[in-house]
Write a protein that holds these residues in place. Sequence first.
Motif, mmCIF file in Angstrom:
data_model
loop_
_atom_site.group_PDB
_atom_site.id
_atom_site.type_symbol
_atom_site.label_atom_id
_atom_site.label_comp_id
_atom_site.label_asym_id
_atom_site.label_seq_id
_atom_site.Cartn_x
_atom_site.Cartn_y
_atom_site.Cartn_z
ATOM 1 N N THR A 58 -16.642 11.767 -10.640
ATOM 2 C CA THR A 58 -17.836 12.126 -9.819
ATOM 3 C C THR A 58 -17.367 13.584 -9.553
ATOM 4 N N ASP A 59 -18.234 14.309 -9.055
ATOM 5 C CA ASP A 59 -17.992 15.836 -8.676
ATOM 6 C C ASP A 59 -17.649 16.657 -9.870
ATOM 7 N N ASN A 60 -18.417 16.426 -10.990
ATOM 8 C CA ASN A 60 -18.203 17.285 -12.174
ATOM 9 C C ASN A 60 -16.747 16.889 -12.725
ATOM 10 N N ASN A 61 -16.439 15.650 -12.691
ATOM 11 C CA ASN A 61 -15.307 15.156 -13.367
ATOM 12 C C ASN A 61 -13.972 15.630 -12.854
ATOM 13 N N THR A 62 -14.145 16.281 -11.455
ATOM 14 C CA THR A 62 -13.121 16.579 -10.780
ATOM 15 C C THR A 62 -12.349 15.456 -9.838
ATOM 16 N N LYS A 63 -13.032 14.428 -9.789
ATOM 17 C CA LYS A 63 -12.659 13.191 -8.718
ATOM 18 C C LYS A 63 -12.936 11.966 -9.500
ATOM 19 N N LEU A 64 -12.018 10.850 -9.016
ATOM 20 C CA LEU A 64 -12.411 9.682 -9.288
ATOM 21 C C LEU A 64 -13.265 9.143 -8.248
ATOM 22 N N ASN A 65 -13.988 8.437 -9.119
ATOM 23 C CA ASN A 65 -15.248 7.897 -8.050
ATOM 24 C C ASN A 65 -14.599 6.642 -7.440
ATOM 25 N N LYS A 66 -14.644 6.724 -6.014
ATOM 26 C CA LYS A 66 -13.884 5.678 -5.033
ATOM 27 C C LYS A 66 -14.954 4.667 -4.685
ATOM 28 N N ALA A 67 -16.239 5.053 -4.973
ATOM 29 C CA ALA A 67 -17.461 4.061 -4.201
ATOM 30 C C ALA A 67 -17.219 2.865 -4.998
ATOM 31 N N GLY A 68 -17.234 1.751 -4.355
ATOM 32 C CA GLY A 68 -17.324 0.473 -4.646
ATOM 33 C C GLY A 68 -16.099 -0.011 -5.238
ATOM 34 N N VAL A 69 -14.940 0.594 -5.017
ATOM 35 C CA VAL A 69 -13.752 0.328 -5.837
ATOM 36 C C VAL A 69 -12.862 -0.318 -4.523
ATOM 37 N N GLN A 70 -12.277 -1.645 -5.058
ATOM 38 C CA GLN A 70 -11.455 -2.368 -4.043
ATOM 39 C C GLN A 70 -10.243 -1.904 -4.394
ATOM 40 N N PHE A 71 -9.287 -1.542 -2.886
ATOM 41 C CA PHE A 71 -7.863 -0.895 -3.071
ATOM 42 C C PHE A 71 -7.022 -2.081 -2.638
ATOM 43 N N ILE A 72 -6.084 -2.098 -3.610
ATOM 44 C CA ILE A 72 -5.199 -3.187 -3.377
ATOM 45 C C ILE A 72 -3.503 -2.649 -3.255
ATOM 46 N N THR A 73 -2.544 -3.491 -2.704
ATOM 47 C CA THR A 73 -1.162 -3.024 -2.995
ATOM 48 C C THR A 73 -0.840 -2.720 -4.335
ATOM 49 N N GLY A 74 -0.145 -1.775 -4.769
ATOM 50 C CA GLY A 74 0.364 -1.778 -6.077
ATOM 51 C C GLY A 74 1.052 -2.929 -6.715
ATOM 52 N N PRO A 75 0.492 -3.822 -7.738
ATOM 53 C CA PRO A 75 0.942 -4.995 -8.346
ATOM 54 C C PRO A 75 2.612 -4.922 -8.165
ATOM 55 N N TYR A 76 3.188 -3.685 -8.852
ATOM 56 C CA TYR A 76 4.701 -3.870 -8.788
ATOM 57 C C TYR A 76 5.476 -3.687 -7.331
ATOM 58 N N ASP A 77 4.642 -2.971 -6.391
ATOM 59 C CA ASP A 77 5.118 -2.675 -5.153
ATOM 60 C C ASP A 77 5.229 -3.979 -4.539
ATOM 61 N N ASP A 78 4.101 -5.017 -4.654
ATOM 62 C CA ASP A 78 4.052 -6.237 -4.074
ATOM 63 C C ASP A 78 5.427 -7.049 -4.672
ATOM 64 N N TYR A 79 5.607 -6.943 -5.969
ATOM 65 C CA TYR A 79 7.059 -7.778 -6.263
ATOM 66 C C TYR A 79 8.176 -7.161 -5.371
ATOM 67 N N ALA A 80 8.129 -5.655 -5.209
ATOM 68 C CA ALA A 80 9.283 -5.270 -4.474
ATOM 69 C C ALA A 80 9.491 -5.729 -3.143
ATOM 70 N N LEU A 81 8.135 -5.706 -2.351
ATOM 71 C CA LEU A 81 8.026 -6.209 -1.011
ATOM 72 C C LEU A 81 8.569 -7.882 -0.921
ATOM 73 N N SER A 82 7.889 -8.548 -1.958
ATOM 74 C CA SER A 82 8.048 -9.964 -1.830
ATOM 75 C C SER A 82 9.613 -10.112 -2.045
ATOM 76 N N ARG A 83 10.427 -9.469 -2.825
ATOM 77 C CA ARG A 83 11.950 -9.751 -2.850
ATOM 78 C C ARG A 83 12.568 -9.108 -1.631
ATOM 79 N N ALA A 84 12.082 -8.198 -1.124
ATOM 80 C CA ALA A 84 12.688 -7.769 0.150
ATOM 81 C C ALA A 84 12.630 -8.592 1.147
#
Lengths: 320, 245
Positions: free
Chosen positions: B20-46
């Motif tokens: 969006t914005d003349n290709n200067t931004k990633l379009n966040k509209a409608g995007v579901q945000f999650i914990t980074g999958p690799y971070d989730d592994y780190a947290l689970s082990r912690a």
Amino acid sequence: MSVLIFAELEEGAIKKSSLEAIYYGSKVAEQTGTTATALVLGEGSADELAKAGRFGAAKVLHASETRLNEGNALAYASAVAEAVHQEGATIIVLAKSSLADSMAARLAGKLKAGLAANVIELPDLSSGFRVKRSIFTGKAFAITELTAEKKILTIKKNTITPEETDAVAPVEAFKPALNDSDFTVKVTNVEKATGDVLLPEADLVVSAGRGLKGPENWGIVENLAKALHAATACSKPVSDLDWRPHHEHVGQTGIKISPNLYIACGISGAIQHLAGVNSSKVIVVINKDSEAPFFKSADYGIVGDVFDVLPRLTKAVKEL
Amino acid sequence: MKILVCVTSVPDTITKITLTDNNTKLNKAGVQFITGPYDDYALSRAVELKEQLGGTVTVLNVGEADAEPVIRKCLAIGADDAIRVNAEPTDAYFVAEQIAAIAKENNYDLILMGRESIDYNGGQVHGIVGEMLGIPSISPVMKLAIEGTTAKITREIEGGHEDLEAGLPLVLGCQEPIAEWKIPNMRGIMTARTKKLTVVEPSGNDTLTQISSYELPPARGACKMIPASEAETLIKLLRTEAKVI
């Protein structure tokens, strides 16, 4: 000011991806009006060191230290930092690899350098120093400006097609100070497939998914790979099921590859899988389901049974 | 055992990237945000290590207020408290500086995070943090066990894996199969609401890279279909037309 390229050894030979990095670095040196120096850490033969010159290095620094024969990211990063200071280098180029990723980060911390990972083109110097790098596992690219004085680039495989000349570069001995604090992590055991083509380095990759029905059927995949001198890979479900080792898993949460040819057998093509392989030059999909989404991202497709098609392809390769 | 787990809030893996914005931004509209999958592994082990050895797990995110749902989920999974550094995580060096500043004040035995964030795929932050703290960093870590003050680690290498031993403290970039992802239960979700989430302002502003614009990959041409009965033709085409074998 110069360009310093880290040339990684694998069993005593400069890796193919590092030869590409040396060539890339020599082109950046041309762009910036300076020279390219290749740095080799660990024992390497004169023949191997000569390759660096043939792929564009104007000079080769060689630290022939037995302590550096094992790829220790901490010690390597310290040695590269020392070479950067010695040579007055401002641009450091590494071919992306398991070792280089770890080194590049430590190096960025040491040098307070801007780091762009997964670079896929030569820099654009028309306004500042900009590179194009792959993000979202190849689903997009970010044009990134590096604003710090020192710049580190890790380049993806197939960023540039290297050209070999008969140039000869002088080799200088390099004696980095080795700090014991860089050797506190002890390696107690290494298990590594030998004799096979390493997946991240491979030009050709044959990959298979759940369509193979079980690990006992992988022979037909390996036969085609062997005939092509290709590496084998697999989808995430296959690695999760332990049909194949994790280091063969390609995709968004596995290894990201960009070979010349990727042949996907019995893989439907989920978006997460595509993310890891979509920068391959040519993609072939073989699947019995004509509706498999992977066909939409492929260059060549065969709707057919992998158990019938793969052995015939192997035979056709052998008859070439 | 005092563990810091650094997490990212990233678009879901199934997200189709648009600009969006003349290709200067990633379009966040409608995007579901999650914990980074690799971070989730780190947290689970912690959380597993805390259950086994006692201690605390603190979650750290460098991000803006819209990352808080992800942080709350980490608390629901079993982290004890959380810190959010209120800044847009645009540059690896800057993010590492924030993490290192907090780590210096708190003497963690382990600093865990994913091997890379799945948005920018840099895989740099753990190494820069390790350098800033003067301690080893190891990535990608597939197994982690703690015996006294020694960490026993299995790290993936190209074509295999290696076993390592290192003294604490350490910074580790994690990936599967270090732990099974933990899913928050109702009790976890309820207690997460009252766990402490401290918001701090960033220190320093060393941004060494800057994104000027984005591009999407060019579409591939149409797929050339070869009938299964003529599969051998493929090999000829790969040699004569595509010229890759």
